[in-house]
Motif scaffolding. Sequence first.
Motif, mmCIF file in Angstrom:
data_model
loop_
_atom_site.group_PDB
_atom_site.id
_atom_site.type_symbol
_atom_site.label_atom_id
_atom_site.label_comp_id
_atom_site.label_asym_id
_atom_site.label_seq_id
_atom_site.Cartn_x
_atom_site.Cartn_y
_atom_site.Cartn_z
ATOM 1 N N VAL A 32 8.353 -7.682 7.669
ATOM 2 C CA VAL A 32 7.182 -8.189 8.387
ATOM 3 C C VAL A 32 5.946 -7.397 7.971
ATOM 4 O O VAL A 32 6.039 -6.258 7.492
ATOM 5 N N VAL A 33 4.786 -8.020 8.146
ATOM 6 C CA VAL A 33 3.520 -7.331 7.918
ATOM 7 C C VAL A 33 3.431 -6.135 8.866
ATOM 8 O O VAL A 33 3.786 -6.218 10.044
ATOM 9 N N ILE A 77 3.514 -2.769 4.137
ATOM 10 C CA ILE A 77 3.148 -4.155 3.887
ATOM 11 C C ILE A 77 1.896 -4.479 4.698
ATOM 12 O O ILE A 77 1.900 -4.359 5.928
ATOM 13 N N LEU A 78 0.826 -4.859 4.012
ATOM 14 C CA LEU A 78 -0.434 -5.197 4.654
ATOM 15 C C LEU A 78 -0.701 -6.689 4.533
ATOM 16 O O LEU A 78 -0.340 -7.317 3.530
ATOM 17 N N SER A 88 0.860 -1.179 0.000
ATOM 18 C CA SER A 88 0.000 0.000 0.000
ATOM 19 C C SER A 88 0.901 1.234 0.000
ATOM 20 O O SER A 88 1.851 1.310 0.780
ATOM 21 N N LEU A 89 0.626 2.165 -0.896
ATOM 22 C CA LEU A 89 1.416 3.389 -0.971
ATOM 23 C C LEU A 89 1.021 4.326 0.170
ATOM 24 O O LEU A 89 -0.129 4.719 0.296
ATOM 25 N N VAL A 90 1.997 4.669 1.011
ATOM 26 C CA VAL A 90 1.758 5.557 2.141
ATOM 27 C C VAL A 90 2.096 6.994 1.786
ATOM 28 O O VAL A 90 1.344 7.929 2.081
ATOM 29 N N GLU A 91 3.255 7.186 1.153
ATOM 30 C CA GLU A 91 3.739 8.528 0.835
ATOM 31 C C GLU A 91 4.461 8.489 -0.509
ATOM 32 O O GLU A 91 5.308 7.623 -0.749
#
Length: 276
Positions: free
Chosen positions: A205-206, A136-137, A25-28
Amino acid sequence: MFHKTLFIAALALAAATPVQAARWSLVEAGTGFGFSSLSANIGGDIVAADGFTDLDAGPGYAGLTGADVGSLTLPGGAADTGYAHTLLVDTLGDSATTALYLGTAHSLGFAASAAGTVGDYFATQDVAVSGLQLRILGDAGEADGTAVTVSLSGMADVLLDRGLSADHLIGLDLEIRQAGQPDTLLSLSWSGDASAPVGLSFASVVGQVLDLTLSLHLQSTQTGSSLAYAAGEQWLSGAAAQFDGQLTVSAVPEPESYAMLLAGLGLVGLIARRRR
C-alpha cells in the motif's frame, strides 16, 4: 471507419479513467559489504588474497564497488589474483522503478617457469545489504493505504573460466519485510553455468516502508587431486555471478475504474453495431 471509431472511443475511455501512480523513495541505505577471499597451493607455495568493501550511499541510491588485482612472484613462476564486487540499489530519481544489481567475480592466473602442481584452490565472494528501506509514495495525491502491487523482475547469470577443475556454487537471497504483511522471500541456489529469470510480485500500500535484505554468494572449490603443470604453461581460473533486476510499484485499479472500463467497452460495442 469501425477501427477509427474504436480507437477514438478507447482514447476517450483512457482519458476518463482515473489513474493512480506510485513511486519509490529511499528511506535508509542500510548496511552493506563486499567480501572476497582466495587461496591456492602453487608449487608448494601458498597464494592468498582478500578484500573488503563497505557500502556507500547518496541521494536516492546505495551501492558499493570494490576491485583489486595482485601479482606475486614465486620460485616456480608468477601468480596473478583478482576480484571485483558491485552492489547498486537506485530509486532512479524517485520513480516507480528501483534498479537492483549485485555482481561478484574472482580469478587466479599462473605462468609457470618450472613444473609443479596446484591444489587446494578455494575462493569465496559475498555481496550483501541489509536494513535497506524503501517507502512507497503516492504520485497523484493517493492517500496512505491505497493498494499497489510490487513486482520484482530480473536475470541471474554465471560466467566460468575453467582453467582449473572446480565446483562453483552460487546463491541469491532476497527478503522483504513490511508491517502488517507476511515476509516475501526468494532463495535460489545452483552450481555451474546458469542463466535464469527471476520474478515475483506481492501486495502493498501507499505509505508502506519495505525493509530489504539482499545477498549474492559465489564459491569455487577445486575438485579432484592437485593439477600438474609444465614449465612454460599458463592457465587462468575464475568465476563471476550477477543479478540484474528491478523492483516496480504499480497501482491496483479501483472498483469504479473497472466499472468505467466495462461501460466503455459496452459503448464501443454499441457504436460498432450501429456502424454495421
